[in-house]
Enzyme design. Structure first.
Site, PDB file in Angstrom:
ATOM      1  N   LYS A  38       1.078  -0.993  -0.024  1.00 41.79           N
ATOM      2  CA  LYS A  38      -0.073   0.033  -0.025  1.00 41.79           C
ATOM      3  C   LYS A  38       0.675   1.288   0.012  1.00 41.79           C
ATOM      4  CE  LYS A  38      -2.583   1.587   3.249  1.00 41.79           C
ATOM      5  NZ  LYS A  38      -3.681   1.805   4.398  1.00 41.79           N
TER       6      LYS A  38
ATOM      7  N   LYS B 299     -10.199  -0.048  10.825  1.00 39.63           N
ATOM      8  CA  LYS B 299      -9.184  -0.049  11.896  1.00 39.63           C
ATOM      9  C   LYS B 299      -9.974  -0.103  13.053  1.00 39.63           C
ATOM     10  CE  LYS B 299      -6.419   3.629   9.608  1.00 39.63           C
ATOM     11  NZ  LYS B 299      -7.349   4.055   8.592  1.00 39.63           N
TER      12      LYS B 299
END
Length: 1646
Positions: A1115, A1224
């Site tokens: 990423k 998250k």
């Protein structure tokens, strides 16, 4: 004139033994706070003879001046008694309570109001805001004549009274109460009040059936005696006043009807001279009936009139008339009677079902009138249903005379015994003739009525032959046939009254068979209460009482009325006194659950069970005893398992059992079954709401929340009732209109009646039945039927147009264009689609909207969830009949049902295995053992990073800080969690520390009863165990706490955290259960994180290096360069250097505009990116980008910004261009939330990626196991949905590369896979890391556990008294920031302990026991001096001296309620010592002298009540007020009340209450204009009164500050904060936002 029977005044000494009773018959309407209007229902008054003593009667015109008469009474309180099921039990309890007061009258009270359970001139003396149930009833423009006594119309006059005995109906119960009032000032002493009360009570006790359930009908008729005069007051409208209304009325204004409130609820009011009733069918004597019948023009009309009149006397006033000639005499007589209600329909089949529905709703029969011939035959379907389901109907069928039978006469068929065994009684009346005594007609009807209403109830048939004439044609008849009816003509009773001997069933006097049942129930180890079809609110109430008494789980059928209950308490877990098992049907999908449940005793109430699965379970469960209770004696036992059959109504059975004492405790079996119900409930809720499209289970699930007010449901057969039984749910956050008096009583829910034609379970006549049900029940009916059922009864729409005597109806037609139920039957698997479509589904394309248009019925077509919601809201608001058509299809419905069943099956098996296998749950004892958290430790760490964080907001430092939580059960069982907020979190490190310090105090000793990942379980634990609204805890704190608890459970069970999340393997190999296919490696792939700083080649080389280490997924952070073109260039360079063997993700963090994102996308579309994360910030732009770009998109910050219930809000992101959700846990609020977001993503074919936020290895090791669970969950979802398994996601845990240092001494193992499938982290390594974790103390900045407070006393002297002050202190005693905390009335310094510990790092925090409270003492210094008064000013002066003892500097004063008044006084008058002040639910006092004078009297009355009746009784009354509504819902309410009862010096407490009254305090409103010190004003969101006061205070300060006065500006001087999810007691109800507000206020001051 003002009359107060036993008049109450402001502090109602309402010794109110408030009796709660089962709900009354369904005709009633709830209390309606509507302004005055004319009522069509007459008010009936029974006036006693003039000589009877009248109690307190005050003639306003004769009183020269009020004196102290406008002040409240000396003593006022309400006493609530336990619930009862019969009127006898209720009255006995009232009498016992009254005798107790009689034996020990309140000492020294010259006036008072005691109620067993406003301010307007003189009435307000007896109406109190502390006892909101007491009302004064009366009439405006009516005059009371004492000499008669009479009530006559007179403009400008008014009359009010307070009943001594009152029976009122509410949403979920009836309340029987009595009120005792005395007033020495008008010569009505306590002894007079008692004597009057006993006289009134004796009359009532002699007039009711003690064994009857509570109802008005049982009390009214027998109360009328020879010395009373009954009259109907048609022009009088009863109005009422309570404290709330009185407070809004200007006492100086003229008395207008518009000022008062009216009520449509049913009631009975008894007072010494007046008896009133409303909404009951007690008819006045009419002397015209004899003349009317004798004047009939022919014998046919005379007989017909006798029949109709006898029906009316029996209470059967609703006539359903089919057009016809032969029935003309009956139709003419019915329509001509003044007390009948008549309806007509051209279709006798619909008419019969309509009568059936009326009988269901009213519990009494409708009378059906038809002509002869096939008109009678058309009634057969409804007669069959009524017979099978015990619904009474009176069938009056006209017939040809005998000479026309078997003679070929038109419409002449054999109608004798036409309905065979389906009627309870048949009689063939001869043609009318004056040679037959008319008495025979009456006795025939009375006999038929008896059979219809006697168990087993059902239809009765009287065949009525008529010769012509059939109209009003004159034909002489001899009235001698009426001989013997003189007495009948003179009264209003039926001719023959069927009487039943009363049976006495006292405790200990049961028969041997009943004692056997009691013994069986007493010995049951695994008892199950199964509630089938019950029909009345009374029965629901009885079941609730019985369930609480037995502590058995209660399995509820949809027809029980308890499934769609409206739960008053919005937060879960408050009332666990009844263990509802709503989803027993879905639990039984699991073979392992089916084998495990095995109840040893089943008590079934109501003999209809909808679920076939439950029926099959009963056939195989073989309990040792199966007890069935129902009113009828019929054998309803298709499984042939009943061992004991009791014929009784529910109330009788429940009352008998509730008189017995059972040593009952909840078993482990019960607890597990309750948890399984929660599991299935949450799974159903998740699946239904996760599905974006409108489904039939969704309709069934949410329909309960549309049942506003008194709405009830009628449900059709076939699929709709099965869906409701499987997926139906109540209203979990139901809020009343404020008049539901039971909001803080048992139970905490309102039942919702659900009716259906389940006798023969046909699909015919359902619309007609529902319309009749609406009339019979007098409620707003929601009718839910399928399309085939609707088409079967479209003639019922003709009845819908006759909207008389009913409320609006909402008809919901689930239209799947055929018979969907056949898609679930075995035939669907074997027959060809063509055969199914034509001969089973009966597929159609009929336009329901055009059918509605033809009948002028409003129609809504809905195809989405939003459209359904809007249609239901409109139907409620517009108050018109409407039909909502829900469009669906058979195939999609069948598939979704299959998926839901498999998920329910799997979840049940999974959690059952966990509950049975978990070591903490394996116990020899019955109850589930629970562990308490012994200790809590919090460590602040600081570690070095290898590079700055890539969040984009980093300050560039290579430092990372956070907290490690350490929970311990014993020496060997420890759980670690991590809280480490960074720039992307809303909270910062100081916010987190503050909450953690507060939570340390609450978490210690809390019960560890969390069920991992069960949706709502962790939030429920936070609320019930910690007493904190879950929404007030920061997401990172919630995540860290959940992490610690999950790791603690793993340590306790000696397994990995993954095992705790995933549960144990299912016990059995259930055929349809999908088991985990454990990943052989037990590991997850990790995505590398790359910060794209540097040139394209530098970035490409960095990626190449990581690829060489083994990473296969990357990423890259983009959006930080000057142009997206530069980012695209870097990506091209990566592909050029590394190639296409790696997966690339990019993350723009919402930094681009839409145009920039499109530019970037156009340049990288050939690079095969896995996705681009958050290219734009706008949701609309995001969707537009998905539609116009070929690049896949992932969500991250967008999810983080969603608040509340996230799942429904995710529906806007179902676009197929969105391929992944990056989750998250520390931002979305923990593991539970993260897992459910991931499951939603997987259900919508999207990748779920777990991502870290630079946590240490503690957080990473926990996230690794969560990520593995999410991967396994993806496999399960794919298999259930028959989808190909998705490729496992590479999770965003690459932040481990940033950790140059760690909090532990050992290292978390993350390495390249030997198989070449990327860098991986194994569950085994993560578990081993946490299991052997040793904290590196070198990285710990500071550690703290539960902080010990310092306690000491200081004596402060004043002129007349000394004050020995008890203090508690936290924080550094050298800190110059000093905060002084002042509690409210009844509180102590202990109230502030959690808040003190939270604020301790910021200041030196001191809490004190105010005078009269806790361990503080206030003493008179000179014996000869006058008695000193403990005023607010005196306390403030003493506190000023105390502060001088404590510190030389200034002090910040924080006060709550009474403490807030003291704090405000100090801020305004002692500003030289005050740095600032915080007022919580405080007031500057009362502005006008009259209000202060009245308040002084109120508080003096309360103080006397406290002294007279003791602290326990005072606390009960004190906390019953509306001010404490939200506090009563708090899980720590009972604990708080117990601490309040520990006060030892009651005399001192009472003195402070009277002396420190807000009425004695100087008003500070003017002083606010001169405020010099900063002030923070705090109020609770739910505290309307003090929220309004707070706003006015702020405006007063701001307006003056803006007018140019010297000193700080208004915004700097005064700040106001409204704390959400809290009422008056803010610091108890929602303390965390308050702590944060106070800390930030301190930062502004220092």
């Amino acid at each position: 004139m003002l009359a107060v029977s036993p008049p109450p005044r402001l502090p109602l000494l309402t010794f109110t033994p408030l009796r709660a009773f089962p709900p009354l018959p369904p005709r009633r309407r709830g209390l309606s706070r509507r302004r005055i209007r004319r009522s069509s229902t007459p008010l009936v008054l029974l006036r006693a003879r003039a000589g009877r003593h009248a109690g307190i009667v005050i003639d306003v015109d004769e009183m020269a001046e009020n004196g102290d008469r406008d002040l409240p009474v000396d003593v006022s309180f309400t006493r609530r008694l336990p619930p009862a099921l019969t009127v006898g039990d209720g009255l006995d309890a009232l009498l016992r309570a009254a005798n107790e007061v009689k034996a020990t009258p309140p000492a020294g009270a010259r006036s008072g109001v005691i109620r067993f359970e406003n301010e307007f001139d003189l009435v307000s003396r007896y109406i109190s805001s502390d006892s909101h149930l007491i009302k004064a009833y009366g009439f405006v423009d009516m005059n009371y004549v004492k000499e008669s006594p009479l009530v006559e119309e007179k403009l400008g006059s008014y009359y009010f009274f307070i009943p001594q005995v009152e029976l009122s109906e509410f949403d979920s119960c009836s309340i029987l109460s009595s009120t005792l009032v005395w007033d020495d000032s008008i010569s009505h002493k306590f002894e007079d009040a008692v004597s009057l009360f006993e006289s009134c009570f004796d009359q009532i006790q002699n007039s009711y059936d003690s064994s009857a359930s509570i109802s008005h009908k049982g009390l009214v008729p027998s109360y009328i005696s020879g010395d009373a005069h009954l009259s109907e007051t048609g022009n009088a409208q009863l109005v009422y006043l309570d404290a709330e209304v009185l407070a809004s009325i200007d006492a100086k204004a003229s008395v207008q009807k518009e000022n008062f409130l009216t009520s449509d609820q049913s009631f009975v009011r008894f007072s010494p001279q007046l008896f009133l009733y409303s909404n009951m069918e007690l008819y006045l004597q009419r002397n015209t009936i004899e003349f009317f019948i004798k004047s009939c023009s022919n014998i046919n009309l005379a007989w017909a009139s006798l029949i109709v009149e006898e029906c009316v006397r029996l209470g059967f006033t609703y006539f359903c008339i089919a057009p016809g000639s032969r029935s003309s005499p009956l139709a003419l007589s019915a329509t001509g009677h003044p007390l009948t209600k008549c309806i007509s329909c051209y279709d006798e089949r619909s008419l019969g079902f309509h009568a059936l529905g009326y009988g269901r709703g009213s519990r009494k029969p409708a009378v059906v009138i038809t002509s002869s011939g096939t008109a009678v035959s058309n009634l057969l379907p409804s007669v069959v249903e009524a017979s099978q389901d015990f619904v009474p109907i009176i069938l009056l069928t006209a017939d040809r005379p005998p000479e026309l039978h078997d003679a070929g006469a038109n419409q002449a068929i054999n109608q004798v015994n036409h309905f065979g065994t389906f009627v309870r009684y048949f009689f063939n009346l001869p043609p009318p003739g004056d040679q037959i005594h008319a008495r025979m007609v009456l006795t025939t009807l009375d006999s038929a009525a008896y059979y219809a209403m006697q168990a087993p109830q059902g239809p009765v048939h009287i065949n009525c032959a008529f010769r012509e004439p059939l109209d009003y044609t004159n034909q002489h008849w001899n009235v001698d046939c009426l001989r013997g009816l003189d007495k009948w003509f003179k009264n209003s009773e039926p001719y023959t009254r069927y009487l039943r001997m009363k049976t006495v069933s006292a405790f200990g006097n049961y028969s041997c068979s009943v004692m056997e049942v009691l013994e069986i129930i007493e010995k049951a180890e695994q008892g199950l209460l199964l509630v089938g079809a019950i029909h009345t609110d009374e029965d629901m109430w009885a079941v609730a009482l019985l369930a609480r008494h037995l502590s058995w789980p209660v399995a509820t059928d949809i027809l029980s009325g308890l499934r769609l209950r409206k739960v008053v308490n919005s937060l879960p877990g408050l009332d666990k006194s009844i263990l509802f098992i709503d989803h027993i049907d879905q639990i039984l999908l699991s073979d392992s659950a089916k084998n495990w449940i095995s109840p040893d005793v089943i008590v079934q109430i109501g003999s209809r069970i909808t679920s076939k699965r439950v029926g099959m379970f009963l056939e195989t469960s073989f309990p040792s005893s199966y007890i069935l209770i129902d009113r009828h004696p019929c054998r309803h036992d298709p499984s042939h398992v009943v061992t004991h059959r009791i014929q009784a109504n529910v109330a009788e059975f429940a009352a008998s059992l509730c008189r017995c004492t059972f040593q009952r405790k909840r078993s482990r079996w019960t607890e597990i079954l309750t948890i399984l119900n929660s599991v299935v409930s949450q799974e159903i809720m998740f699946q239904i709401h996760a599905k974006c499209s409108l489904t039939e289970p969704y309709v069934a699930h949410i329909i309960g929340e549309s049942l506003y007010g008194d709405a009830v449901m009628f449900v059709g057969n076939s699929m709709v009732i099965r869906d409701l039984d499987m997926f139906g749910s109540g209203w979990m956050d139901y809020t009343t209109n404020g008049n539901n008096v039971m909001t803080h009583h048992f139970p905490d829910f309102v039942g919702t009646a659900v009716a259906g034609n389940r006798g023969a379970s046909g699909i015919d006549g359902l619309i007609s039945t529902a319309i009749g049900f609406a009339i019979g029940s007098n409620k707003h009916v929601f009718c839910v039927v399928g399309d085939i059922s609707f088409l079967h009864d479209t003639n019922g729409l003709a009845l819908l147009n006759q909207r008389a005597w009913r409320k609006p109806m909402t008809i919901i037609v689930v239209n799947n264009h055929g018979g969907a139920i056949f898609s679930f039957l075995p035939v669907a698997k074997t027959a060809s689609p063509q055969i199914l479509e034509k001969f089973f589904y009966a597929s159609h394309d009929i336009s329901i909207s055009k059918l509605c248009a033809a009948h002028r019925v409003k129609h809504f077509l809905v195809q989405t969830k939003a459209e359904l919601h809007d249609a239901l809201v409109k139907s409620n608001m517009e108050q018109v009949d409407c039909l909502v058509e829900v469009d669906n299809s058979i195939d999609s419905n069948a598939n979704f049902h299959r998926i839901m069943s498999m998920f329910s099956n799997y979840s049940t098996s999974q959690y059952l295995a966990y509950l049975l296998e978990a070591p903490c749950l394996k116990s020899e004892v019955d109850a589930i053992p629970v562990d308490r958290i012994d200790s809590v430790e919090c460590m602040l760490y600081r570690i070095q990073l290898s590079a700055p964080r890539t969040s984009g907001l980093s300050d560039g430092r290579f430092i990372h800080e956070g907290f490690v939580l350490k929970l311990r059960v014993d020496d060997n069982i420890v759980g670690f969690g991590e809280v480490a907020p960074i720039e992307i979190h809303e909270e910062d490190l100081l916010d987190v520390e503050e909450q953690l310090r507060f939570l340390l105090h609450r978490v210690k000793d809390s019960v560890l009863d969390v069920i991992p990942l069960l949706r709502g379980s962790f939030s429920n634990w936070i609320w019930t165990s910690l007493g904190i609204p879950p929404s007030s805890i920061f997401p990172s704190v919630k995540c860290g706490l959940e992490m610690a608890i999950l790791n603690l459970l793993a340590s306790q069970q000696k397994c990995s955290l993954f095992k705790v999340l995933a549960g144990c393997d299912p016990l059995g190999r259930d055929e349809n259960v999908i088991e985990y296919s454990q990943n052989s490696s037990g590991s997850i792939q990790i995505c590398a994180l790359v910060d794209c700083n540097g040139s394209p080649m530098e970035v490409a080389l960095a990626v190449a290096k990581l690829a060489a280490e083994g990473f296969t997924t990357f990423k890259l952070k983009v959006g930080r360069r000057e142009s997206p073109i530069e980012d695209a260039t870097a990506l091209h360079k990566i592909r050029e250097v590394v190639g296409y063997q790696i997966n690339i993700r990019v993350d723009a963090n919402q930094k681009w505009t839409y145009e920039q994102a499109v530019e970037f996308g156009s340049r990288v579309k050939s690079l095969r990116l896995e996705y681009i994360e958050e290219p734009v910030s706008s949701v609309n732009d995001l969707i537009k980008f998905c539609e116009n770009s070929v690049l896949p998109v992932a969500l991250d910050e967008t999810i983080d910004n969603l608040k509340g219930d996230i799942i429904p809000k995710l529906h806007q992101f179902v676009h197929p261009g969105i391929v992944a959700l990056v989750i998250k846990p520390s931002v979305v609020g923990g593991f539970e939330n993260a897992a459910h977001i991931a499951k939603w993503a997987q259900l919508h074919d999207k990748m779920a990626v777990i991502s870290s936020t630079y946590e240490s290895s503690i957080g990473l090791a926990s996230y690794i196991q969560l990520a593995h669970y999410v991967d396994q969950q993806s496999s399960i979802v794919s298999r259930i949905r028959n989808k190909d398994k998705c490729r496992a996601a590479a999770h965003g845990l690459g932040t481990y590369q940033w950790l140059r240092e760690d909090v532990s001494e050992q290292k978390l193992k993350i390495h390249a896979s030997p198989l070449g499938d990327g860098i991986r982290a194994s569950v085994e390594d993560a578990h081993g890391y946490l299991h052997h974790l040793n904290i590196n103390n070198d990285k710990i900045e500071r550690t703290y556990g539960e902080e010990k407070l310092r306690s000491y006393s200081i004596q402060v002297d004043a002129d007349d008294c000394s004050y020995l002050v008890k203090l508690r202190e936290a924080g550094d005693h050298t800190n110059e920031k000093v905060v002084l905390l002042l509690h409210g009335f009844l509180g102590t310094s202990e109230d502030w302990v959690p808040m003190m510990k939270a604020l301790a790092p910021s200041a030196r925090v001191i809490a004190i026991d105010l005078p009269g409270h806790g361990e503080s003492q206030i003493m008179q210094r000179h014996k000869n001096s006058e008695q000193f008064i403990v005023t607010v000013q005196l306390v403030a002066d003493l506190l000023l001296k105390l502060m001088c003892h404590i510190t030389d500097g200034e002090v910040v004063v924080v006060g709550y309620s009474m403490g807030a008044r003291i704090a405000l006084h100090m801020a305004l008058n002692q500003d030289h010592k005050i740095r600032g002040a915080v007022t919580i639910s405080g007031s500057p006092g009362l502005r006008d002298e009259a209000s202060r004078r009245r308040r002084v009297a109120i508080d003096k009355s309360r103080a006397q009540f406290l002294m007279s009746c003791g602290l326990e009784c005072f606390l009960q009354t004190w906390y019953s007020g509306k001010l404490w509504n939200s506090l009563r819902e708090h899980p720590e309410f009972n604990s708080l009340v117990r601490t309040r009862s520990k006060h030892k010096n009651i005399k001192a407490l009472a003195k402070v209450l009277a002396d420190s009254s807000v009425g004695r305090q100087k008003s500070l409103w003017e002083d606010l204009k001169h405020l010099k010190r900063p002030l923070l004003i705090v109020a609770g969101e739910k505290d309307a009164k003090f929220k309004d006061i707070s706003q006015k205070m702020r405006m007063e300060i701001m307006n003056h500050a803006e007018c140019g006065s010297d000193g700080p500006k208004g915004k700097e001087l005064c700040e106001m904060i409204i704390i959400p999810d809290s009422g008056h007691a803010v610091h108890v109800e929602n303390p965390l936002p308050l702590v944060r507000a106070v800390r930030k206020f301190l930062l502004k001051l220092y």
